[in-house]
Design an enzyme around this catalytic site. Structure first.
Site, mmCIF file in Angstrom:
data_model
loop_
_atom_site.group_PDB
_atom_site.id
_atom_site.type_symbol
_atom_site.label_atom_id
_atom_site.label_comp_id
_atom_site.label_asym_id
_atom_site.label_seq_id
_atom_site.Cartn_x
_atom_site.Cartn_y
_atom_site.Cartn_z
ATOM 1 C CB SER A 1 -0.900 0.008 1.237
ATOM 2 O OG SER A 1 -1.440 1.304 1.384
ATOM 3 C CG HIS B 1 -3.714 -1.475 -1.982
ATOM 4 N ND1 HIS B 1 -4.806 -2.214 -2.397
ATOM 5 C CD2 HIS B 1 -4.150 -0.703 -0.965
ATOM 6 C CE1 HIS B 1 -5.851 -1.910 -1.644
ATOM 7 N NE2 HIS B 1 -5.480 -0.976 -0.773
ATOM 8 C CG ASP C 1 -5.093 2.457 0.548
ATOM 9 O OD1 ASP C 1 -6.047 1.667 0.413
ATOM 10 O OD2 ASP C 1 -3.969 2.108 0.962
ATOM 11 C CG MET D 1 -8.581 7.239 2.145
ATOM 12 S SD MET D 1 -7.783 7.303 3.761
ATOM 13 C CE MET D 1 -6.884 5.751 3.743
ATOM 14 C CG HIS E 1 -9.125 0.248 -1.112
ATOM 15 N ND1 HIS E 1 -8.596 0.019 0.152
ATOM 16 C CD2 HIS E 1 -10.471 0.207 -0.960
ATOM 17 C CE1 HIS E 1 -9.574 -0.141 1.022
ATOM 18 N NE2 HIS E 1 -10.722 -0.026 0.379
ATOM 19 C CG MET F 1 -11.342 3.323 1.440
ATOM 20 S SD MET F 1 -9.828 3.254 2.418
ATOM 21 C CE MET F 1 -8.635 3.379 1.108
ATOM 22 C CG MET G 1 -11.777 -2.880 4.377
ATOM 23 S SD MET G 1 -10.260 -2.390 3.535
ATOM 24 C CE MET G 1 -9.308 -1.640 4.860
ATOM 25 N N GLY H 1 -9.568 3.646 6.418
ATOM 26 C CA GLY H 1 -9.337 5.058 6.725
ATOM 27 C C GLY H 1 -7.905 5.411 7.087
ATOM 28 C CG PHE H 2 -6.682 6.450 9.907
ATOM 29 C CD1 PHE H 2 -6.097 7.714 9.829
ATOM 30 C CD2 PHE H 2 -8.043 6.359 10.183
ATOM 31 C CE1 PHE H 2 -6.854 8.862 10.033
ATOM 32 C CE2 PHE H 2 -8.815 7.499 10.390
ATOM 33 C CZ PHE H 2 -8.220 8.751 10.316
ATOM 34 N N GLY H 3 -3.682 3.878 7.682
ATOM 35 C CA GLY H 3 -2.672 2.831 7.696
ATOM 36 C C GLY H 3 -2.205 2.610 9.125
ATOM 37 N N GLY H 4 -1.472 1.548 9.345
ATOM 38 C CA GLY H 4 -0.823 1.325 10.641
ATOM 39 C C GLY H 4 -1.734 0.855 11.756
ATOM 40 C CG ASP I 1 -6.280 -2.890 2.550
ATOM 41 O OD1 ASP I 1 -5.210 -2.658 3.155
ATOM 42 O OD2 ASP I 1 -6.885 -2.034 1.880
ATOM 43 N N GLY I 2 -5.163 -4.380 5.652
ATOM 44 C CA GLY I 2 -5.139 -3.716 6.953
ATOM 45 C C GLY I 2 -4.420 -4.535 8.005
ATOM 46 N N GLY J 1 0.936 -2.160 4.002
ATOM 47 C CA GLY J 1 1.569 -0.846 3.959
ATOM 48 C C GLY J 1 2.733 -0.771 4.923
ATOM 49 C CB SER J 2 2.833 -0.282 8.609
ATOM 50 O OG SER J 2 1.720 0.554 8.553
HETATM 51 C C1 DX5 Z 1 -6.632 1.492 5.101
HETATM 52 C C2 DX5 Z 1 -6.084 1.167 3.744
HETATM 53 C C3 DX5 Z 1 -4.950 0.217 3.748
HETATM 54 C C4 DX5 Z 1 -3.741 0.667 4.494
HETATM 55 C C5 DX5 Z 1 -2.964 -0.544 4.903
HETATM 56 O O1 DX5 Z 1 -7.788 2.199 4.969
HETATM 57 O O2 DX5 Z 1 -7.081 0.632 2.915
HETATM 58 O O3 DX5 Z 1 -4.604 -0.158 2.422
HETATM 59 O O4 DX5 Z 1 -2.941 1.538 3.763
HETATM 60 O O5 DX5 Z 1 -1.938 -0.132 5.715
HETATM 61 P P1 DX5 Z 1 -1.342 -1.082 6.834
HETATM 62 O O6 DX5 Z 1 -0.779 -2.274 6.123
HETATM 63 O O7 DX5 Z 1 -0.288 -0.231 7.448
HETATM 64 O O8 DX5 Z 1 -2.445 -1.441 7.764
HETATM 65 ZN ZN ZN Z 2 -6.479 -0.230 0.938
#
Ligand code: DX5
Ligand code: ZN
Length: 214
Positions: A7, A31, A33, A35, A64, A66, A135, A140-143, A173-174, A195-196
């Site tokens: 991501s 990927h 994201d 938003m 993706h 959102m 999901m 909404g947020f990574g990490g 994802d997530g 992502g992270s």
């Molecule tokens: C969250 C995103 C994810 C996010 C994943 O809303 O859809 O794609 O970037 O990040 P990690 O792997 O850090 O949870």
């Molecule tokens: Zn995503």
């Protein structure tokens, strides 16, 4: 074969080219994201960033959405070179129409749900999808921390796909990392978004290899 989709939300935006090249070399998909601050309480990045990534991307772009009313941006995504496009079931009035629109625009349609939406809600749309996005955190947020009920949800969805004889893929994802990837694949996941786990690591290529189970 498990596909790994880093991501780009967790990439280093000051050195985006470096991170794009890392994916080109080691991963399977980008990927992306997107938003809008309305469907989810966060704003990530938009089309100019996707366009920049597309210029040097050698792996397919998996966007993706959102956002509310994803149908408004389907053609724009196609023009930018997006190959796989997902949106959330509850982000539009007529998900089936949007899935058709995505396919007609030449992309692979995907449908996403948050962890609190029953897996069965996807069933009426499965035939129209190339992939289904479960999901494993609230979008909404990574990490964020991986939600453990995802394993059973993946297995339940896989059973339905097999029962219907479809070749629809399951994307998760997530909070996905090398510590939960093997179990997710065992339950039936085909595409892992991370992502992270990838970009905050000292060894992104090693993490990707570990998540692929190689
Ligand atoms: C969250 C995103 C994810 C996010 C994943 O809303 O859809 O794609 O970037 O990040 P990690 O792997 O850090 O949870
Ligand atoms: Zn995503």
């Amino acid at each position: 074969m498990t596909l790994i989709a880093p991501s780009m939300l967790a990439a280093d935006f000051l050195h985006l080219e470096k991170d794009v090249r890392m994916v080109n070399e080691n991963a399977d998909l980008f990927h992306l994201d997107i938003m809008d601050g309305t469907f989810v309480p966060n704003i990530s990045y938009g089309f100019p960033v996707v366009e920049a990534i597309a210029k040097i991307a050698e792996k397919p772009l998996d966007a993706h959405l959102m956002i509310v009313n994803p149908e408004k941006y389907v053609d724009r995504c196609a023009k930018l070179g997006v190959s796989m496009l997902s949106f959330h079931l509850n982000a539009t009035e007529n998900p089936a129409d949007v899935l058709d629109q995505i396919r007609e625009a030449g992309m692979s349609p995907g449908l996403a749900i948050n962890p609190d939406i029953p897996v069965e809600s996807l069933f009426p749309y499965m035939e129209k999808c190339d992939y289904l996005l479960l999901m494993s955190v609230f979008a909404g947020f990574g990490g964020q921390k991986f939600i453990d009920t995802t394993y059973d949800r993946v297995a339940q969805l896989k059973r339905e796909i097999v029962a219907r004889g479809l070749d629809c893929l399951i994307q998760v994802d997530g909070g996905v990392s090398a510590s939960n990837s093997a179990k997710l694949v065992e339950c039936g996941a085909d595409i892992l978004v991370a992502g992270s786990a990838v970009f905050k690591s000292d060894d992104p290529a090693g993490v990707i290899t570990a998540m692929k189970g190689e």
